[in-house]
Design an enzyme around this catalytic site. Structure first.
Site, PDB file in Angstrom:
ATOM      1  N   GLU A 220      -0.274  -1.231   5.643  1.00  0.00           N
ATOM      2  CA  GLU A 220       0.754  -0.755   6.585  1.00  0.00           C
ATOM      3  C   GLU A 220       0.534   0.702   6.976  1.00  0.00           C
ATOM      4  OE1 GLU A 220       4.263   0.966   8.293  1.00  0.00           O
ATOM      5  OE2 GLU A 220       3.484   1.541   6.337  1.00  0.00           O
TER       6      GLU A 220
ATOM      7  N   ASP B  36       0.821  -1.214   0.000  1.00  0.00           N
ATOM      8  CA  ASP B  36       0.000   0.000   0.000  1.00  0.00           C
ATOM      9  C   ASP B  36       0.854   1.263   0.000  1.00  0.00           C
ATOM     10  OD1 ASP B  36       0.641  -0.998   2.658  1.00  0.00           O
ATOM     11  OD2 ASP B  36      -0.570   0.643   3.461  1.00  0.00           O
TER      12      ASP B  36
HETATM   13 ZN   LIG Z   1       6.427   2.344   4.494  1.00  0.00          ZN
END
Ligand SMILES: [Zn+2]
Length: 410
Positions: free
Chosen positions: A164, A98
């Protein structure tokens, strides 16, 4: 051994253009969280699967998490294994798919965020450095070994995770919950680091942000005795708090940069419009980065106790509002196996002695530290994450791959 390493390094050098192409292909596909109106990582994971399938890993598992907020209902997590001579020992290299949103588009002056270009040895685009660079380095480290027919000493597990940037609930936390991690796994999270690649992060500080609202009584400045100057009380309180926190929590830990906890009075809000008004309200903020040895709740109690003392003394009201509070897990032991292996790899590949320490934190590594599995954060980056004109240096892409390959084989 040395001969073999040289072969691996030149093979990785030979892959430079292919690595650059692969990273650009990935940048083309945005992978933004639903909280930021994105559709998650599925499309990007499909692109990545094409690249992985061409290489021929021994086993590729999926550990997707359900998420109703994205159209596909899926947040993908890919786990690719390349078996070693010793399949019991596993080296995990964990990167995230991401990316954060582009931010203000007009500030992207080199190229558009998802239209990557190469310029002066750098690949520009959102997600190029965070975390595409390390993701591609890990993939091509394995590709070089595979091409040379080298079986690594230990099994290499590449995990490509979702979510994340928004707390990892659907990413690494999901993997840990499924019980995929063993206590003796070697974990590297190449999602932070410094320009020279000579810093291994093993610890992070806790973060505490709070707002202080002091309420007195507004009055004309020529008759202060009829009011209560919130500005004065606020300033006195802030200075006293500043002093108290530094004196009460003085511990220094040389692993951290800086080595002490920081307590900074920062943002101050505008109070009155004119010079001749005594402010009836004063608002300011503190940013605290605290060594993991200290309990954040205990610090907060100190902050509130001092506020009560000032209330009694001055008659003003002082309200403390917590804006952010994240507790750092226990640091990874600086003598753990993964730290020593990485030190040796950096020394061999780069010829430099890496420093072991703590910095900002906020990566996947925290979740391993929480379950008492040693994890290190390391990569070679210019710290362009989340900025406009984000870029990755091609030399870092190539040279970090050598470190990963070395880690797998020595
Ligand atoms: Zn990162």
């Amino acid at each position: 051994m040395l001969m073999q390493s040289q072969d691996i390094f030149s093979e990785i050098e030979n892959q430079k253009n292919e690595m650059t192409q692969a990273l650009m292909e990935l940048i083309h596909v945005p992978a933004i969280a639903p909280q930021n109106d994105g559709e998650g990582e599925l499309k990007k994971s499909e692109k990545l699967m094409q690249i992985l399938n061409r290489i021929g890993f021994d086993k590729i598992d999926r550990c997707d998490a359900e998420d109703e907020r994205v159209q596909s209902k899926v947040r993908p997590n890919i786990i690719a294994h390349y078996y070693g001579e010793n399949t019991e020992e596993r080296l995990w290299i964990i990167t995230h798919m991401d990316v954060v949103p582009q931010g203000e588009e007009s500030m992207w002056t080199v190229t558009k965020p998802f239209e990557p270009i190469v310029k002066e040895g750098r690949i520009y685009g959102r997600g190029s450095e965070d975390n595409g660079q390390s993701l591609i380095s890990s993939v091509f480290a394995v590709k070089a070994l595979k091409k040379l027919g080298i079986k690594p000493k230990r099994t290499v597990v590449l995990a490509f995770v979702a979510d994340e940037e928004q707390g990892s609930t659907y990413g690494i936390q999901h993997l840990i919950k499924q019980g995929l991690i063993r206590k003796d796994d070697l974990i590297i999270v190449p999602d932070g680091g410094k320009e020279k690649g000579d810093f291994i992060e093993v610890a992070e500080k806790s973060v505490l942000w709070f707002r202080i609202r002091t309420i007195g009584k507004q009055i004309h400045a020529s008759r202060p005795e009829k009011g209560l100057n919130a500005n004065r009380v606020g300033m006195e309180y802030a200075l006293a708090l500043d002093k108290l926190l530094h004196e009460k929590y003085p511990l220094r830990d040389k692993y951290f940069d800086p080595p002490e906890s920081t307590f900074e009075p920062t943002k101050k809000e505008t109070n009155v419009d004119a010079v001749n008004i005594v402010p009836g309200e004063d608002v300011m903020h503190f940013d605290c980065r605290v060594l993991p040895n200290y309990d954040i709740e205990e610090i907060l109690t100190s902050v509130k106790k001092l506020a009560e003392q000032f209330e009694k003394k001055t008659g003003a009201k002082i309200k403390i509002e917590v804006l952010q509070k994240s507790v750092a897990p226990k640091p990874t032991d600086a003598n753990s196996k993964i730290v020593n292996m990485l030190k040796e790899a950096i020394k061999t590949v780069r010829g430099v002695d890496a420093k072991v320490g703590g910095i900002g934190g906020g990566t996947c590594a925290a979740f391993f530290r929480k379950i008492d599995v040693p994890a290190v954060v390391w990569s070679t980056i210019d710290e362009m994450a989340h900025q406009p004109n984000e870029y990755a240096r091609i030399e870092n892409l190539v040279n970090d791959a050598k470190v990963f390959a070395f880690l797998a084989t020595f």
